[in-house]
Design a protein around this motif. Structure first.
Motif, PDB file in Angstrom:
ATOM      1  N   ALA A 129       0.861  -1.199   0.000  1.00  0.00           N
ATOM      2  CA  ALA A 129       0.000   0.000   0.000  1.00  0.00           C
ATOM      3  C   ALA A 129       0.885   1.232   0.000  1.00  0.00           C
ATOM      4  O   ALA A 129       2.011   1.209   0.512  1.00  0.00           O
ATOM      5  N   LEU A 130       0.359   2.316  -0.582  1.00  0.00           N
ATOM      6  CA  LEU A 130       1.050   3.611  -0.548  1.00  0.00           C
ATOM      7  C   LEU A 130       0.213   4.591   0.258  1.00  0.00           C
ATOM      8  O   LEU A 130      -0.001   5.729  -0.137  1.00  0.00           O
ATOM      9  N   ASP A 131      -0.234   4.103   1.395  1.00  0.00           N
ATOM     10  CA  ASP A 131      -1.059   4.882   2.325  1.00  0.00           C
ATOM     11  C   ASP A 131      -0.718   4.382   3.733  1.00  0.00           C
ATOM     12  O   ASP A 131      -0.868   3.195   4.024  1.00  0.00           O
ATOM     13  N   ASP A 132      -0.247   5.278   4.593  1.00  0.00           N
ATOM     14  CA  ASP A 132       0.269   4.855   5.892  1.00  0.00           C
ATOM     15  C   ASP A 132      -0.781   4.186   6.769  1.00  0.00           C
ATOM     16  O   ASP A 132      -0.495   3.200   7.462  1.00  0.00           O
ATOM     17  N   ASP A 176      -9.611   6.951  -4.362  1.00  0.00           N
ATOM     18  CA  ASP A 176      -8.411   6.721  -3.555  1.00  0.00           C
ATOM     19  C   ASP A 176      -7.438   5.806  -4.291  1.00  0.00           C
ATOM     20  O   ASP A 176      -6.227   6.070  -4.343  1.00  0.00           O
ATOM     21  N   TRP A 177      -7.967   4.737  -4.841  1.00  0.00           N
ATOM     22  CA  TRP A 177      -7.126   3.751  -5.514  1.00  0.00           C
ATOM     23  C   TRP A 177      -6.509   4.313  -6.790  1.00  0.00           C
ATOM     24  O   TRP A 177      -5.347   4.057  -7.101  1.00  0.00           O
ATOM     25  N   ALA A 178      -7.271   5.130  -7.514  1.00  0.00           N
ATOM     26  CA  ALA A 178      -6.739   5.753  -8.732  1.00  0.00           C
ATOM     27  C   ALA A 178      -5.541   6.639  -8.409  1.00  0.00           C
ATOM     28  O   ALA A 178      -4.521   6.624  -9.119  1.00  0.00           O
ATOM     29  N   ASP A 179      -5.636   7.414  -7.324  1.00  0.00           N
ATOM     30  CA  ASP A 179      -4.522   8.281  -6.918  1.00  0.00           C
ATOM     31  C   ASP A 179      -3.309   7.457  -6.502  1.00  0.00           C
ATOM     32  O   ASP A 179      -2.165   7.776  -6.848  1.00  0.00           O
ATOM     33  N   GLU A 180      -3.560   6.407  -5.745  1.00  0.00           N
ATOM     34  CA  GLU A 180      -2.468   5.547  -5.274  1.00  0.00           C
ATOM     35  C   GLU A 180      -1.791   4.839  -6.453  1.00  0.00           C
ATOM     36  O   GLU A 180      -0.562   4.714  -6.512  1.00  0.00           O
ATOM     37  N   LEU A 181      -2.608   4.391  -7.381  1.00  0.00           N
ATOM     38  CA  LEU A 181      -2.090   3.689  -8.547  1.00  0.00           C
ATOM     39  C   LEU A 181      -1.248   4.607  -9.430  1.00  0.00           C
ATOM     40  O   LEU A 181      -0.217   4.196  -9.979  1.00  0.00           O
ATOM     41  N   ALA A 182      -1.668   5.866  -9.543  1.00  0.00           N
ATOM     42  CA  ALA A 182      -0.892   6.835 -10.329  1.00  0.00           C
ATOM     43  C   ALA A 182       0.502   7.009  -9.743  1.00  0.00           C
ATOM     44  O   ALA A 182       1.498   7.082 -10.475  1.00  0.00           O
ATOM     45  N   LEU A 183       0.581   7.076  -8.403  1.00  0.00           N
ATOM     46  CA  LEU A 183       1.884   7.188  -7.745  1.00  0.00           C
ATOM     47  C   LEU A 183       2.702   5.920  -7.960  1.00  0.00           C
ATOM     48  O   LEU A 183       3.909   5.985  -8.230  1.00  0.00           O
ATOM     49  N   ALA A 184       2.061   4.774  -7.872  1.00  0.00           N
ATOM     50  CA  ALA A 184       2.760   3.505  -8.067  1.00  0.00           C
ATOM     51  C   ALA A 184       3.363   3.411  -9.468  1.00  0.00           C
ATOM     52  O   ALA A 184       4.519   3.007  -9.635  1.00  0.00           O
ATOM     53  N   ILE A 185       2.574   3.795 -10.469  1.00  0.00           N
ATOM     54  CA  ILE A 185       3.055   3.721 -11.853  1.00  0.00           C
ATOM     55  C   ILE A 185       4.217   4.678 -12.073  1.00  0.00           C
ATOM     56  O   ILE A 185       5.172   4.366 -12.799  1.00  0.00           O
ATOM     57  N   LYS A 186       4.184   5.812 -11.416  1.00  0.00           N
ATOM     58  CA  LYS A 186       5.293   6.768 -11.498  1.00  0.00           C
ATOM     59  C   LYS A 186       6.586   6.163 -10.954  1.00  0.00           C
ATOM     60  O   LYS A 186       7.676   6.419 -11.461  1.00  0.00           O
ATOM     61  N   GLU A 187       6.459   5.325  -9.910  1.00  0.00           N
ATOM     62  CA  GLU A 187       7.631   4.735  -9.264  1.00  0.00           C
ATOM     63  C   GLU A 187       8.068   3.423  -9.907  1.00  0.00           C
ATOM     64  O   GLU A 187       9.227   3.033  -9.798  1.00  0.00           O
ATOM     65  N   ALA A 188       7.139   2.707 -10.539  1.00  0.00           N
ATOM     66  CA  ALA A 188       7.433   1.394 -11.105  1.00  0.00           C
ATOM     67  C   ALA A 188       7.909   1.538 -12.544  1.00  0.00           C
ATOM     68  O   ALA A 188       7.183   2.059 -13.384  1.00  0.00           O
ATOM     69  N   ALA A 189       9.095   1.033 -12.816  1.00  0.00           N
ATOM     70  CA  ALA A 189       9.637   1.181 -14.162  1.00  0.00           C
ATOM     71  C   ALA A 189       8.937   0.289 -15.176  1.00  0.00           C
ATOM     72  O   ALA A 189       8.650   0.708 -16.290  1.00  0.00           O
ATOM     73  N   GLU A 190       8.659  -0.950 -14.789  1.00  0.00           N
ATOM     74  CA  GLU A 190       8.226  -1.894 -15.821  1.00  0.00           C
ATOM     75  C   GLU A 190       7.183  -2.901 -15.378  1.00  0.00           C
ATOM     76  O   GLU A 190       6.550  -3.518 -16.227  1.00  0.00           O
ATOM     77  N   HIS A 191       6.959  -3.084 -14.077  1.00  0.00           N
ATOM     78  CA  HIS A 191       6.114  -4.195 -13.645  1.00  0.00           C
ATOM     79  C   HIS A 191       5.438  -3.879 -12.321  1.00  0.00           C
ATOM     80  O   HIS A 191       6.060  -3.363 -11.400  1.00  0.00           O
ATOM     81  N   LEU A 192       4.142  -4.212 -12.222  1.00  0.00           N
ATOM     82  CA  LEU A 192       3.385  -4.104 -10.976  1.00  0.00           C
ATOM     83  C   LEU A 192       2.545  -5.364 -10.789  1.00  0.00           C
ATOM     84  O   LEU A 192       1.950  -5.852 -11.746  1.00  0.00           O
TER      85      LEU A 192
END
Length: 385
Positions: A129-132, A176-192
């Motif tokens: 998760a990207l939410d504390d 909430d999930w859309a925002d979190e996913l956007a951050l994840a994609i920004k950090e993930a180079a190639e795979h989630l």
């Protein structure tokens, strides 16, 4: 043979220990407060690898996956010893993929550098998760900041890296999930890897859910969360290549494709499963789950295998169908027919096509549609009947 398709062969190594047991987890993981005797485990891994290689004969290893548990709790020297053992008994492909699972709490730069030097070339981070507040609910021991720092370390140390997230968490909304996913994609180079939270029997979450103290999203919201996942990832160039895994083209996890394509793999370590082709039969193997009991079995017998079943034609075909239809690439029905001795029912295929659950390509390849994936179990059961 020049131009022939190389058969994949994977090796899965299970490290069964964690710092703590997450309340949603039903994997074979164990918490030990005393120090783990890594040298003893490394010797046992080496012994089980040797015994397994004696059964399989020569193989070329295309992928190795160190899973758990938390493999990043191992010393790099232990990882090197395991990889060296694999290399002594099987040939290693020049382009072998070697993945190690890691938790952000157990990550620091010197250890990652040590894993890279040991032969690991891909890391999979259990961010979740990207939410504390969600991390706390999930029983995770890291913060969002620690997780992102770990991803940054991975980015510096490895050309290939991935991380996992869990969605459909309590009180989570599609926004909430859309925002979190956007951050994840920004950090993930190639795979989630993006998994919908499931309540597994025997876990603390199961008891809380049964008592009404843990409320997960209803069916409509869960479907909306799934659709958000597919849409956002596809728009950012990480389409689903498997029901829960997203990657840029060419960045798919090659080891997991071994499972989903019904290819051969050895399972090493406590609670590891394998699929081995021996004397023209497919063997489904499983080892003793309890770490200390597994150790004693290996030291006494050379292996920890407690189950070694030969799959009949129908079992092997059903497994191929169940695993293969998880993939966006789908399956070749001709392979199903070759395994089972019978073709899939054309009437059932036609009905599922009418319902929009599957498509059939011009060359006959059968795929589950995005609309069909949420009801994949039902699709598989219908085709297998």
């Amino acid at each position: 043979m020049t131009g022939a398709k190389r058969e994949a062969f994977g090796v899965y190594v299970h490290w069964p220990f964690c710092l703590s047991k997450c309340p949603y987890c039903d994997f074979n993981s164990h918490v030990r407060h005393a120090a783990i005797d890594e040298d003893r485990f490394a010797k046992a891994f080496a012994r089980e690898i040797e015994t397994t290689a004696e059964r399989t004969g020569p193989r070329e290893v295309s992928s190795i996956f160190l899973g758990g548990g938390t493999p990043s709790l191992m010393r790099p020297e232990t990882v090197r010893a395991v990889l060296d053992s694999i290399g002594r008994h099987w040939r290693i492909a020049d382009d072998v993929e070697v993945t190690l699972e890691a938790n952000p709490t157990s990550v620091e730069a010197t250890r990652f550098a040590g894993y890279r030097a040991a032969g690991v070339n891909r890391v999979s981070l259990g961010v979740q998760a990207l939410d504390d507040s969600s991390l706390k609910e999930l029983g995770r021991l890291h913060s969002v900041r620690e997780a992102l720092d770990a991803v940054a370390i991975a980015r510096k140390s490895f050309d290939r890296y991935s991380f996992d997230l869990i969605y459909a968490r309590p009180n989570q909304t599609p926004k909430d999930w859309a925002d979190e996913l956007a951050l994840a994609i920004k950090e993930a180079a190639e795979h989630l890897s993006l998994y919908q939270l499931t309540i597994e029997q025997g876990t603390p979450f199961f008891g809380l859910h049964a008592a009404g103290k843990l409320k997960t999203p209803d069916e409509i919201t869960a479907r909306a969360l799934y659709d958000v996942t597919q849409d956002i990832c596809a728009k950012h160039g990480l389409p689903a290549y498997e029901i829960s895994n997203h990657a840029r083209k060419g960045a798919e996890c090659r080891h997991n494709l071994v499972y989903w394509r019904g290819e051969e793999y050895a399972g090493i370590g406590p609670g590891a499963h394998g699929r081995l082709d021996i004397e023209e039969s497919r063997h489904a193997t499983a080892t003793e789950k309890r770490p200390e009991a597994w150790l004693m079995r290996v030291e006494a017998n050379g292996h920890g295998v407690i189950t070694d079943d030969v799959l009949n034609r129908e079992e092997r075909a059903d497994e191929f169908l169940l695993m293969g239809l998880r993939l966006a690439e789908g399956i070749d029905p001709k392979r199903y027919a070759a395994l089972s001795g019978r073709a899939l029912d054309e009437r059932r295929i036609a009905l599922l096509r009418e319902e929009g659950a599957i498509t059939v390509d011009a060359d006959g390849r059968l795929r589950v549609t995005q609309a069909g994936f949420p009801v994949l179990d039902a699709v598989v059961a219908d085709l297998a009947a």
